[in-house]
Design an enzyme around this catalytic site. Structure first.
Site, PDB file in Angstrom:
ATOM      1  N   TRP A   1      64.808  34.148   7.220  1.00  0.00           N
ATOM      2  CA  TRP A   1      64.725  35.861   6.433  1.00  0.00           C
ATOM      3  C   TRP A   1      66.016  35.858   5.800  1.00  0.00           C
ATOM      4  CZ3 TRP A   1      60.161  36.728   5.719  1.00  0.00           C
ATOM      5  CH2 TRP A   1      59.121  36.608   6.599  1.00  0.00           C
TER       6      TRP A   1
ATOM      7  N   ASP B   1      68.862  43.800   7.085  1.00  0.00           N
ATOM      8  CA  ASP B   1      67.683  43.886   7.246  1.00  0.00           C
ATOM      9  C   ASP B   1      67.313  44.065   8.852  1.00  0.00           C
ATOM     10  OD1 ASP B   1      64.906  42.944   7.709  1.00  0.00           O
ATOM     11  OD2 ASP B   1      65.041  41.190   6.855  1.00  0.00           O
TER      12      ASP B   1
ATOM     13  N   LYS C   1      56.685  45.318  13.209  1.00  0.00           N
ATOM     14  CA  LYS C   1      57.144  44.236  14.573  1.00  0.00           C
ATOM     15  C   LYS C   1      57.510  45.583  15.523  1.00  0.00           C
ATOM     16  CE  LYS C   1      58.997  40.699  11.760  1.00  0.00           C
ATOM     17  NZ  LYS C   1      58.048  39.704  11.972  1.00  0.00           N
TER      18      LYS C   1
END
Length: 362
Positions: A103, A173, A197
């Site tokens: 990511w 993030d 999530k």
């Protein structure tokens, strides 16, 4: 109700049962208005209340100080990979990225499409099984910003401490660990997180950003890609993902009613300890992927010594009601995602299954 699965999906992921039950009750007739909230105008007083309340819940639960906007946007965290450099990376400046896995790499690649970006620290040499130490992170005072990924879902590693960037804006993030533990929001210039999530279903992304960064949105950007557009309109410039925001609202209230981020952290450590202890005490039958000091409290990654045995583990666990234990396709192995809404009993059941599987195959 039929027995629910032991849901260890990495995202979209488990939601609190209480939230799902309330949403079911309000699905057809939201609070007596004779319609579902999915059917109302986003300009209605009913939705504006949900919108405003959701932003206020973030402020309450995360202790967001004055001087920050809370934006509820669309496009997932992946759109933020581009919006951040569009808004915060002017010509002649360079953005710094800490490379911790898949990511972080995706965010870095998008920034390179917009402007100058460089990797200031990386754990690639360790197969992204650890977080670079804070002293390894090179923070030049002229950086436009420093970007980190607080938790890498694929490698199962997590920042235990955050770098002190001084006057350089720190961007994070936090898609996979937001509200899983208390953090000092004032240390960050911008925090973003896709909901699917730890915050609710997919479809909405929260961006928590300092006011001064919003004021400087470049005027040449398309309207929808300016943070200033959404800040000026309370995230109602265009039709928002109404139902996703509503579900996020319910999840935030659930977190609040359970005791907030402090209680979430206590529970997360308690339940992941069950699985990590099983790995560590297995005599090498199970091998943890992440270095112990950087282990994630959200994504437990582990391997067996034989890939065929891993396939058998997935097959047998699936038959026992466990979902989502197969590792990411890019790395293989096994992974249990233990987000806030995953119950302790699910983790206990997984640890017991792991023990039984070892007895039968060790």
């Amino acid at each position: 109700m039929e027995k629910r699965a032991y849901n260890f999906n990495a995202g979209p992921a488990a939601l609190p049962l209480e939230v799902l039950q309330q949403a079911r009750e309000e699905l057809v007739n939201y609070r007596g208005i004779g319609m579902s909230l999915m059917e109302v105008s986003h300009r209605s007083k009913e939705y504006e209340q949900v919108n405003d309340e959701t932003q206020q819940l973030f402020r309450e639960l995360m202790g967001i100080p004055e001087g920050y906007h809370v934006l509820l946007l669309q496009g997932g965290a992946s759109t933020q990979f581009s919006m951040i450099p569009m808004n915060l990376l002017p010509p002649g400046k360079t953005a710094g990225y800490v490379m911790t896995g898949s990511w972080a790499e995706k965010a870095y690649k998008e920034a390179k499409l917009i402007g100058e970006a460089q990797i200031v620290a990386s754990s690639e040499a360790d197969n992204f099984a650890k977080i670079p130490s804070l002293k390894e992170i090179s923070i030049h005072p002229d950086l436009a910003y420093l970007h980190i990924t607080s938790n890498e879902t694929i490698g199962g590693i997590q920042f235990q401490q955050f770098p002190d960037t001084g006057n350089v804006p720190l961007v994070a993030d936090m898609s996979s660990d937001i509200l899983s533990r208390p953090i000092d929001v004032s240390s960050f210039a911008l925090i973003y997180a896709g909901a699917q999530k730890n915050l609710g279903p997919s479809g909405v992304t929260v961006v928590i950003v300092r006011n001064e960064l919003v004021q400087d949105s470049p005027k040449h950007l398309p309207t929808m890609f300016r943070y200033s557009t959404h800040a000026a309109n309370q995230s109602l410039y265009n039709t928002p993902p109404v139902y996703s925001v509503y579900m996020m609202n319910l999840v935030l209230k659930w977190v609040r009613d359970q005791g907030g981020a402090i209680e979430m952290e206590r529970r997360n450590r308690e339940k992941t300890k069950l699985i990590y202890d099983m790995i560590d005490q297995s005599g090498g039958f199970y091998r943890g992927v992440a270095h112990p000091e950087d282990r994630s409290q959200m994504n437990v990654t582990f391997r067996l010594n034989d890939e065929e045995l891993e396939k058998q583990f997935v097959k047998e666990s699936s038959a026992q009601g466990f979902v989502g234990l197969k590792g990411h396709r890019s790395v293989g192995g096994l992974r249990a995602s233990t987000y806030n809404a995953v119950p302790y009993d699910s983790c206990k059941a997984l640890a017991e299954f792991m023990g039984d599987f070892q007895k039968r195959n060790g």
